[in-house]
Design a protein around this motif. Structure first.
Motif, PDB file in Angstrom:
ATOM      1  N   UNK B 184      38.625  44.621  49.964  1.00 20.90           N
ATOM      2  CA  UNK B 184      38.030  43.334  50.292  1.00 20.90           C
ATOM      3  C   UNK B 184      38.086  42.429  49.061  1.00 20.90           C
ATOM      4  N   UNK B 185      38.180  41.146  49.310  1.00 22.09           N
ATOM      5  CA  UNK B 185      38.347  40.178  48.225  1.00 22.09           C
ATOM      6  C   UNK B 185      37.182  40.202  47.231  1.00 22.09           C
ATOM      7  N   UNK B 186      35.997  40.537  47.704  1.00 22.85           N
ATOM      8  CA  UNK B 186      34.857  40.536  46.779  1.00 22.85           C
ATOM      9  C   UNK B 186      34.803  41.803  45.934  1.00 22.85           C
ATOM     10  N   UNK B 187      35.745  42.723  46.179  1.00 24.11           N
ATOM     11  CA  UNK B 187      35.742  43.963  45.393  1.00 24.11           C
ATOM     12  C   UNK B 187      36.854  43.959  44.338  1.00 24.11           C
ATOM     13  N   UNK B 188      37.550  42.851  44.225  1.00 25.88           N
ATOM     14  CA  UNK B 188      38.640  42.801  43.251  1.00 25.88           C
ATOM     15  C   UNK B 188      38.406  41.660  42.258  1.00 25.88           C
ATOM     16  N   UNK B 189      39.427  41.392  41.448  1.00 29.04           N
ATOM     17  CA  UNK B 189      39.220  40.495  40.328  1.00 29.04           C
ATOM     18  C   UNK B 189      39.258  39.011  40.674  1.00 29.04           C
ATOM     19  N   UNK B 190      39.273  38.672  41.956  1.00 25.48           N
ATOM     20  CA  UNK B 190      39.254  37.268  42.376  1.00 25.48           C
ATOM     21  C   UNK B 190      38.086  36.544  41.713  1.00 25.48           C
ATOM     22  N   UNK B 191      38.376  35.377  41.099  1.00 22.80           N
ATOM     23  CA  UNK B 191      37.307  34.639  40.428  1.00 22.80           C
ATOM     24  C   UNK B 191      36.760  33.528  41.325  1.00 22.80           C
ATOM     25  N   UNK B 192      37.207  33.487  42.550  1.00 25.22           N
ATOM     26  CA  UNK B 192      36.705  32.542  43.553  1.00 25.22           C
ATOM     27  C   UNK B 192      37.060  31.091  43.286  1.00 25.22           C
ATOM     28  N   UNK B 193      38.040  30.836  42.418  1.00 27.78           N
ATOM     29  CA  UNK B 193      38.386  29.450  42.090  1.00 27.78           C
ATOM     30  C   UNK B 193      38.938  28.736  43.313  1.00 27.78           C
ATOM     31  N   UNK B 194      39.544  29.515  44.237  1.00 21.00           N
ATOM     32  CA  UNK B 194      40.009  28.921  45.478  1.00 21.00           C
ATOM     33  C   UNK B 194      41.288  28.119  45.364  1.00 21.00           C
ATOM     34  N   UNK B 195      41.987  28.215  44.250  1.00 22.08           N
ATOM     35  CA  UNK B 195      43.251  27.483  44.160  1.00 22.08           C
ATOM     36  C   UNK B 195      44.229  27.963  45.235  1.00 22.08           C
ATOM     37  N   UNK B 305      33.325  34.045  35.380  1.00 24.09           N
ATOM     38  CA  UNK B 305      33.689  35.382  35.872  1.00 24.09           C
ATOM     39  C   UNK B 305      34.973  35.872  35.192  1.00 24.09           C
ATOM     40  N   UNK B 306      35.860  34.937  34.940  1.00 27.61           N
ATOM     41  CA  UNK B 306      37.114  35.279  34.253  1.00 27.61           C
ATOM     42  C   UNK B 306      36.816  35.899  32.886  1.00 27.61           C
ATOM     43  N   UNK B 307      35.918  35.262  32.120  1.00 24.43           N
ATOM     44  CA  UNK B 307      35.571  35.796  30.802  1.00 24.43           C
ATOM     45  C   UNK B 307      34.871  37.145  30.955  1.00 24.43           C
ATOM     46  N   UNK B 470      40.162  21.356  25.049  1.00 21.54           N
ATOM     47  CA  UNK B 470      39.833  21.100  26.452  1.00 21.54           C
ATOM     48  C   UNK B 470      40.898  21.787  27.286  1.00 21.54           C
ATOM     49  N   UNK B 471      40.462  22.735  28.100  1.00 21.18           N
ATOM     50  CA  UNK B 471      41.417  23.565  28.817  1.00 21.18           C
ATOM     51  C   UNK B 471      41.145  23.462  30.315  1.00 21.18           C
ATOM     52  N   UNK B 472      42.207  23.315  31.101  1.00 20.86           N
ATOM     53  CA  UNK B 472      42.014  23.461  32.547  1.00 20.86           C
ATOM     54  C   UNK B 472      43.125  24.344  33.106  1.00 20.86           C
ATOM     55  N   UNK B 473      42.750  25.137  34.090  1.00 17.02           N
ATOM     56  CA  UNK B 473      43.655  26.165  34.599  1.00 17.02           C
ATOM     57  C   UNK B 473      43.393  27.451  33.831  1.00 17.02           C
ATOM     58  N   UNK B 474      43.208  28.558  34.545  1.00 12.84           N
ATOM     59  CA  UNK B 474      42.820  29.788  33.853  1.00 12.84           C
ATOM     60  C   UNK B 474      43.979  30.418  33.090  1.00 12.84           C
ATOM     61  N   UNK B 572      36.549  44.724  36.956  1.00 15.32           N
ATOM     62  CA  UNK B 572      37.481  43.906  37.724  1.00 15.32           C
ATOM     63  C   UNK B 572      37.590  44.405  39.150  1.00 15.32           C
ATOM     64  N   UNK B 573      37.654  45.721  39.258  1.00 14.56           N
ATOM     65  CA  UNK B 573      37.919  46.331  40.551  1.00 14.56           C
ATOM     66  C   UNK B 573      36.851  47.381  40.798  1.00 14.56           C
ATOM     67  N   UNK B 574      36.348  47.422  41.991  1.00 18.71           N
ATOM     68  CA  UNK B 574      35.398  48.466  42.345  1.00 18.71           C
ATOM     69  C   UNK B 574      36.173  49.675  42.841  1.00 18.71           C
ATOM     70  N   UNK B 575      36.003  50.789  42.255  1.00 17.35           N
ATOM     71  CA  UNK B 575      36.633  51.968  42.838  1.00 17.35           C
ATOM     72  C   UNK B 575      36.087  53.246  42.256  1.00 17.35           C
ATOM     73  N   UNK B 576      36.663  54.324  42.743  1.00 15.16           N
ATOM     74  CA  UNK B 576      36.167  55.634  42.371  1.00 15.16           C
ATOM     75  C   UNK B 576      36.697  56.019  40.988  1.00 15.16           C
ATOM     76  N   UNK B 577      36.108  57.059  40.469  1.00 13.57           N
ATOM     77  CA  UNK B 577      36.573  57.609  39.209  1.00 13.57           C
ATOM     78  C   UNK B 577      37.725  58.576  39.489  1.00 13.57           C
TER      79      UNK B 577
END
Lengths: 168, 674, 631
Positions: B184-195, B305-307, B470-474, B572-577
């Motif tokens: 699922x998208x909320x379990x990975x490194x997506x920062x939700x920027x929505x680009x 979230x990126x940082x 001044x930075x824009x874009x990750x 970044x990612x939710x998962x098992x060991x």
């Protein structure tokens, strides 16, 4: 101890390929040689150590047909469906195996994980069509009866618990 | 290249700097359809819609064909028309058919193209195999049934944002765009920027709508519904109602909010002004003490979230200030509940934001007190536009109204937050007066304005030299961070906005594909600043009043409680060991972190040493060894966990000691054997 | 120490001197086909049996004074269906279908006594002529084995034998005597064209890369031969790996590249193994690496194993795969010769093309142009399969006709069960899933790159499937469409969705759901996919459909309009009926029919209700009296 050895091996594989993202395919091949499939957590580890996103590793692992994300049976039967084999009835062989192993729609492995069956494009053994490979052994000029016998032999051998000679 | 031209449909079009035929054809004012071409992204060549006839070459894709002098191009032959139709029919035959109920309806490029080509019947059998939607993310909904696999999202996520949360997987007709391992998208490194949402031509990626929840709140008589509107919304929402990009519609927005039924109507620019004071004070303090420099802005939740997930060592460089949205939420709940004598939970704070990541931010656990969220709902500009539509309001014709006070009063400094460079400029407007103790009439710092993804400015204030970035874009942010890490660049203050161009180009804004739209909005924001009476946050009388009456001094404990927060490192990612070696019953768990940071700090060698120790001491049966993926203590790696204890900066000696402390000891084993 | 021409000559004369000193040499074919048939056991048996018999068995050359019988494994000899193949030198006796138990007899009779084991010789089926030597067998006699000449004649794992055949001599020449311009010019003059599919002039490709100024360039050998039923490149990589390496050294010198990759499909483990061994040996001898032959030129070579994706045969996809990415093609331009691997100028040639290169240099452009046709000089290997008496790996000069191949080399047509038939020819599918079909009208067409394009087919990689009259051409088109559909990378819409829909339309035709409009739609769609797809896979995917529709339109029409498959191969269109004379009324079929389509009284002939029948054929299988038939 087995998993310990395997994990160390994975670290060796990653190091041996200079932790280079360009070496992703050889790395995945080596990982699969170790585990016989590509476990999810190992792929995440590979992604982390190569500094690329896990989604990209997953994308590569699912693109190539020789990579598998599901554990395969001890005996991997690959029936050749190249032109020559197809013309000579390879799908009949496939059907025979599926029937023999009592696999249902959508299944490719037996429940005891002894067998997995799949088709493969061309093994290059066209002169001996129809052909199949079980793990590393190629069988040619097959008939449904012969295929059935080969499976019986393996089942019998496994039942007698003889040391494994086919397994990778 | 002087005097060179291409004949497009028999018209001479001069070649200037165009890299491909597509740009040249567009210059000829012919709208060649395409899904996968974006001037901001690499050339992909997959949609095949921009095929044109070139004399001597046959049919070629315009996007990947460089122009050559006297090339003869036809864009509308029978063959081309037939092919375009077939392409669109093929896509529709593998596409969800519920267009009227799709969020993207009317802005969907596939729908528009089908209409344009006059397709009334799909000759191919529909072969779509419906799959469930991914609605896990608070920001983005992923509907694979509407994906045309143009790859725009994949490329913007990796090429522009350097995140790569989604990628292609599988092959051929099974190809999908999916997060790693289909998670699922909320379990990975997506920062939700929505680009990805911004560039998606169809309804496959859309902002997650909270419109229904907001209507419910509005229609609930027991609730006081409070709106805050972000700066970038006012120069963009008009596009949904036929106004040109960049048109300021602050007054109409206020009128619409009232008409729709909001009880209180405020401006996030007010808390942006407040942010300027808090963040600047923090900066002055830190830069004077040489403490955690550069200071990073923290207004953008995607950047935060990126940082948190990629650069743990920089997490405490982030300003501790909450974003203007969250400052507003905390203040509104605190002040309005006492002012109006209602419970906090009966005040519903709704933000109107140009952004999808703000939805994620509002749901962060940090921004909740006593089980009540500071911000309850976040609507994107688009969602608010749809509410206006649903209410039947003629937006363009609404008479302008004003916001409520005090949170409706802002200076230009609070408004320019909508542009990349705006926060820096607003801070400079404050710092330059604060450090010199003098008032200046001029207020514009144009050196921090511009379009480049990384802009540097050197300024001398009160005899001190400051370097700003001044930075824009990750992707640019990653470059800047790598330069800072390697010492190739030194900055005192770094402003980062995840979306190229800043919030005006946010994914919640009305759909746009031409970067010119973003530029017009940027201009609109600066014009807005010029039209306002005040331009410096410190001049905002209501801010002064707020400190006097409520907060006390800048940086006071109360201010700290309501306006600041702290950030953390995260997985970044939710998962098992990975189980490395399993002991028997009652074994001690030893997990070695293999997250990026720990990995780089030598966790692999540490694990090997631990395994060697275990093996050579014959305690394998007493210890479970695992490789784990992050204990979120990345700055202090390598980290291991023995039992429930986390050991930071771990060495093999520390690890052996910790294992011993859990009661697994060589000596003990020997005793038992004896 | 760098190897020089003198060094090569010494290796060569040592090997030759020694190999003529041994009394006999046994060559056991160890191509994939013969290995499957157990040739490894035959090999081991020879080593053992010769040892047991008191003769001196040699597995490899140890010292000059070694004598005795030398046993070696060779690469594929092409005629796999009669393997395992064993050749006894110096006599050249050619034994077929050799089993391990035959070995003691061969050792005793042939090696010790110099006589022949008659029962293991090849007998020509038509004339019953007994062939003692390979050259007497029509299958070989009627070929022109140029690039395959050494496949099967040398031990691919012994670099000295390749050198003894003159190998690496041209690499020395290219590195020490020729400029890169000379090499490109020579290749251009020879008219050598790419054997991988399109037939692009190799000299032009090389020259484009040569002209690029870049300090890093690459040479890639494309061994991702994926056409189902084609294994020519496998034959070369397994049988003569050094010829590929030498070709690459020359190519690298021709464009000033210093690094190369051989990309081999993963389904060819033996080819990978032999190439790796060959590269290792070449490095050891100084034929790869730094300062080749003292020329100052460097060339490093690596084998990269594919992971199962047909599309990686497309050059931009192959590059993506080497770079560790999904094997998805990218738009051209830019061409690899400008911006290829890692954005550097790169040439990609197919295995067969590269292995021709040393031969072209050896005989010169004029010599090369003596073979083949004016615009397609040289020879071409084909993988011959289908309804013919002899199938296998063959090589013919360009300009040969189908008639020469089918009725000469292949020994004529056969029925479905493999029996020889005199008039069974229907069509040939040439070029695999990217190619087209040729019919009776094309039997005397001289085959070359351009003549085939002219009739809507292509040489492709060289798969040649011969089909008899009982073959349903719609099903053939469907088979290849299913293949390309499965192998589409999924990037561009036309190939991904187009092949899927073409397959669905073909299914409609085969299963009786189609109308005449289906045919028009299929044709329109095929044309769009052909013209609009991103890469070669997509652009050529419709070829089997378009060419069968062109040449066998009446078969399509029959399926669609009459709901009849003329060959009776399409099960769904077959009407199953019960022969009243044969039916005994045993009721078994009625009991087994899963849909209850069969009715009838016990003891009386039964009937099948066509409106219910689902053509599962269970009744046909269970009927003990062969009373149920399809028409």
């Amino acid at each position: 101890m087995e998993t310990m050895r395997k994990f160390e091996r994975i670290c060796e594989i990653v190091d041996g390929n200079q932790r280079s993202a360009a070496r992703l395919i050889p790395i995945l091949q080596a990982v699969q040689a170790e585990y016989r499939y590509l476990p999810e957590e190992i792929l995440t580890f590979v992604a982390t150590s190569l500094g690329i996103s896990p989604a990209r590793v997953f994308g590569v692992a699912t693109f190539y047909s020789l990579f598998t994300l599901k554990p395969k049976g001890k005996y991997l039967i690959r029936v050749c469906n190249g032109t020559a084999c197809h013309v000579k009835g390879s799908m009949n062989l496939y059907g025979t195996i599926v029937k023999k192993l009592a696999l249902r729609e959508g299944e490719d492995s037996t429940h005891d994980m002894l067998f997995t069956v799949e088709t493969v494009n061309c093994l290059g053994a066209c002169g001996l069509a129809p052909a199949m490979v079980i793990n590393d052994t190629v069988y040619g000029q097959l008939t449904p009866e012969r295929v059935s016998d080969i499976i019986d032999e393996i089942v019998l051998k496994e039942a007698q618990n003889e040391p494994d000679t086919h397994g990778a | 290249m002087n005097g060179t031209f291409v004949l497009i449909d028999n018209k001479e079009i001069p070649i200037e700097n165009e890299q491909n035929l597509l740009e040249l054809i567009r210059k000829a004012r012919i709208d060649l359809p395409t899904f996968c071409y974006h001037s901001e992204l690499s050339i992909y060549g997959a949609c095949r819609l921009c095929m044109v006839q070139v004399e001597g070459m046959g049919l070629v894709p315009a996007c990947s064909t460089p122009p050559a002098n006297e090339m003869k191009v036809s864009t509308n032959t029978e063959e081309i028309r037939k092919m375009r139709r077939i392409i669109v029919e093929l896509l529709l035959a593998n596409h969800s058919q519920n267009c009227p109920t799709c969020q993207k309806s009317t802005t969907c490029q596939l729908q528009a193209l089908a209409r344009r080509l006059g397709i009334t019947k799909i000759r191919f059998r529909n072969q779509l195999k419906e799959v469930p939607l991914d609605e896990s993310s608070p920001s983005i909904v992923r509907d694979p049934n509407k994906c045309v696999l143009c790859g725009d999202c994949v490329r913007i996520c990796s090429e522009v944002q350097s995140v790569g949360a989604i990628d292609f997987a599988y092959r051929g007709a099974q190809t999908v765009v999916i997060p790693s391992f289909g998670k699922a998208l909320d379990k990975v490194e997506c920062v939700n920027c929505g680009q990805c949402v911004r560039v998606c031509p169809t309804g496959a990626l859309t902002p997650r709508s909270e419109v229904d929840e907001v209507w419910n709140a509005i229609h609930d008589p027991s609730k006081i519904v409070v709106a805050q509107v972000a700066p970038a919304v006012r120069v963009a929402i008009g596009e949904m109602f036929g106004l040109p990009p960049g048109t300021t519609t602050t007054g109409q927005i206020a009128a619409a909010l009232r008409a729709v039924g909001f009880d209180r109507i405020y401006d996030t620019s007010f808390t942006a002004d407040l942010t300027v004071l808090e963040e600047s004070s923090e900066f002055i303090k830190r830069v004077t003490a040489g403490d955690r420099i550069p200071q990073f802005t923290s207004c953008c939740p995607a950047w935060v979230k990126f940082v948190e997930q990629y650069y743990p060592e920089f997490v405490d460089h982030l300003s501790s200030c909450r974003s203007p949205q969250q400052m507003f939420g905390a203040l509104a709940k605190e002040m309005l509940s006492s002012e109006l004598g209602v419970n906090r939970e009966d005040i519903v704070v709704v933000s109107i934001m140009p952004c999808t990541a703000k939805k994620f931010e509002a749901k962060r656990p940090e921004f909740e007190s006593d089980g009540v969220r500071d911000v309850d709902h976040v609507l994107t500009t688009q969602e608010f536009g749809r509410m206006i539509d649903e209410a039947g309001l003629h937006f363009k014709e609404l008479g302008p109204e004003s916001f409520h006070l005090p949170f409706g009063f802002k200076t230009g400094a609070g408004v320019i937050f909508g542009n990349s460079g705006g926060v820096s400029e607003a801070v400079l407007r404050y710092v330059s007066e604060k450090l010199t103790g003098q008032k200046h009439d001029a207020y514009e710092f144009t050196s921090v304005r511009g379009e480049e993804g990384i802009r540097e400015a050197k300024l001398s204030v009160a005899g001190k030299e400051f370097t700003l970035a001044v930075v824009s874009g990750l992707g640019n942010a990653r470059k800047a961070l790598e330069m800072i890490r390697s010492g190739a660049a030194h900055y005192d203050f770094v402003e980062v906005m995840a979306c190229p161009g800043g919030c005006v180009g946010g994914a919640g804004q009305p759909v746009f594909s031409d970067t010119a739209v973003r530029r017009k909005r940027t201009r609109g924001i600066y014009e807005n600043d010029r039209m306002l009476e005040l331009h410096k946050s410190q001049d905002n009388p209501y801010i002064t009043e707020l400190y006097q009456n409520v907060l006390g001094d800048v940086g006071s404990p109360k201010a700290h409680k309501l306006l600041h927060t702290s950030y953390r490192t995260r997985k970044r990612i939710f998962d098992e060991d990975v189980d490395i070696s399993a002991g028997g019953e009652k074994s001690v768990d030893v997990s070695v972190c293999f997250g990026t940071s720990c990995f780089l700090k030598g966790s692999q060698k540490l694990l090997r040493d631990i395994l060697v120790h275990i093996r050579s001491n014959g305690i394998g049966a007493r210890v479970n060894v695992k490789a784990s993926f992050c204990f979120e203590k990345c700055d202090k790696g390598p980290t291991i966990k023995v039992g429930n204890r986390i050991i930071e900066g771990c060495t093999i000696e520390k690890a052996i000691e910790a294992i011993k402390r859990e009661g697994v000891d060589l000596a003990e084993e020997v005793r038992q054997d004896a | 120490m760098n190897l020089t021409l003198t060094g090569l000559k010494k290796i060569s004369s040592d090997f030759l001197g020694w190999s003529t000193s041994v009394s006999h040499r046994v060559l056991v074919c160890a191509g994939t086909g013969c290995l499957v048939n157990g040739s490894l056991k035959v090999y081991n048996e020879f080593v053992k049996a010769i040892g047991d018999s008191g003769l001196n068995a040699l597995v490899e050359l140890k010292k000059e004074e070694d004598e005795g019988v030398f046993v070696s494994k060779t690469g594929c000899q092409g005629f796999c269906q009669i393997g395992p193949l064993v050749t006894i030198l110096p006599e050249g006796i050619f034994y077929t279908k050799v089993k391990p138990e035959d070995v003691p007899e061969i050792v005793e009779t042939t090696i010790r006594k110099g006589a022949v084991v008659e029962r293991l010789l090849y007998v020509e089926p038509d004339t019953q002529k007994i062939c003692h030597k390979k050259e007497e067998i029509p299958f070989y006699q009627k070929q022109r084995r140029f690039v395959l000449n050494n496949c099967g004649a040398i031990d691919p794992e012994d670099i000295r034998e390749y050198i003894a055949k003159g190998g690496y001599g041209q690499a020395v020449r290219a590195c020490t005597e020729m400029t890169s311009e000379d090499i490109c010019e020579l290749i251009f003059a020879s008219g050598l064209r790419g054997r991988g599919g399109g037939g692009f002039p190799s000299g032009r490709k090389w020259d484009a890369a040569r002209r690029e100024t870049n300090d890093k360039k690459y040479v890639i050998c494309n061994g991702d031969e994926g056409d189902p039923g084609a294994f020519m490149d496998m034959g070369i990589m397994e049988g003569n790996p050094h010829s590929v390496i030498e070709g690459m050294i020359i190519a690298a010198r021709g464009i000033d590249a210093d690094e190369g990759y051989i990309y081999v499909r993963a389904e060819y483990p033996l080819a990978v193994k032999r190439l790796r061994k060959a590269i290792e040996d070449a490095y050891r001898m100084g034929l790869l690496g730094k300062d080749l032959f003292g020329s100052g030129h460097t060339f490093n070579l690596t084998v990269m194993e594919g992971a199962g994706a047909f599309v990686c045969g497309e050059e931009t996809a192959l590059i993506a795969s080497i770079e560790g990415k999904r094997g998805m093609p990218s738009p051209k331009p830019p061409y690899p010769s400008q911006s290829g691997l890692w954005g550097k100028p790169t040439i990609i040639n197919n295995v067969e093309t590269l292995s021709q290169v040393p031969l072209v240099l050896a005989i010169g452009p004029d010599g090369y142009r003596k073979m083949g046709t004016k615009d397609s000089p040289g020879t071409k290997t084909f993988a011959l399969t289908g309804h013919v008496a002899n199938s296998g790996l063959i090589e013919m000069p360009f300009g040969s006709t189908l008639r020469e191949i089918i009725y000469g080399v292949a020994g004529g047509m056969t029925s479905d069960t493999g029996k020889a038939v005199s008039d069974g020819f229907k069509a040939v599918q040439i070029g695999g899933p990217s190619g087209g079909c040729l019919t009776r009208d094309h039997l005397d067409l001289p085959i070359d790159f351009d003549s085939l394009k002219g009739v809507g087919a292509m040489v492709g990689s060289g798969g040649l499937v011969v089909m008899n009259k009982n073959t349903c051409m719609v099903s053939v088109a469907r088979f290849f469409m299913q293949f390309t559909q499965h192998e589409s990378c999924g990037k561009c819409v036309l190939c991904r969705e187009g092949t899927k829909q073409m397959l669905a339309l073909l299914d409609d035709i085969i299963e009786g759901r189609a109308t005449m409009e289906t045919l028009d739609l299929l044709e329109d769609l095929a044309a769009a996919v052909q013209k609009g797809s991103l890469c070669g896979l997509g652009k050529t995917a419709p070829n089997p459909v378009l060419s069968t529709m062109k040449h066998f339109r009446d078969e399509y029409v029959s399926h669609v309009r009459d709901k009849r498959c003329p060959t009776g191969k399409c099960k769904a269109l077959v009407r199953l009926t019960i022969d009243e004379d044969l039916c005994k009324g045993c009721t078994l079929c009625a009991a087994k029919c899963p849909v209850g389509a069969i009715s009838g009284e016990k003891g009386k002939p039964h009937r099948i209700d066509q409106s219910i029948c689902r053509k599962c054929y269970i009744c046909v299988e269970v009927c003990k009296f062969n009373a149920i038939k399809g028409d």
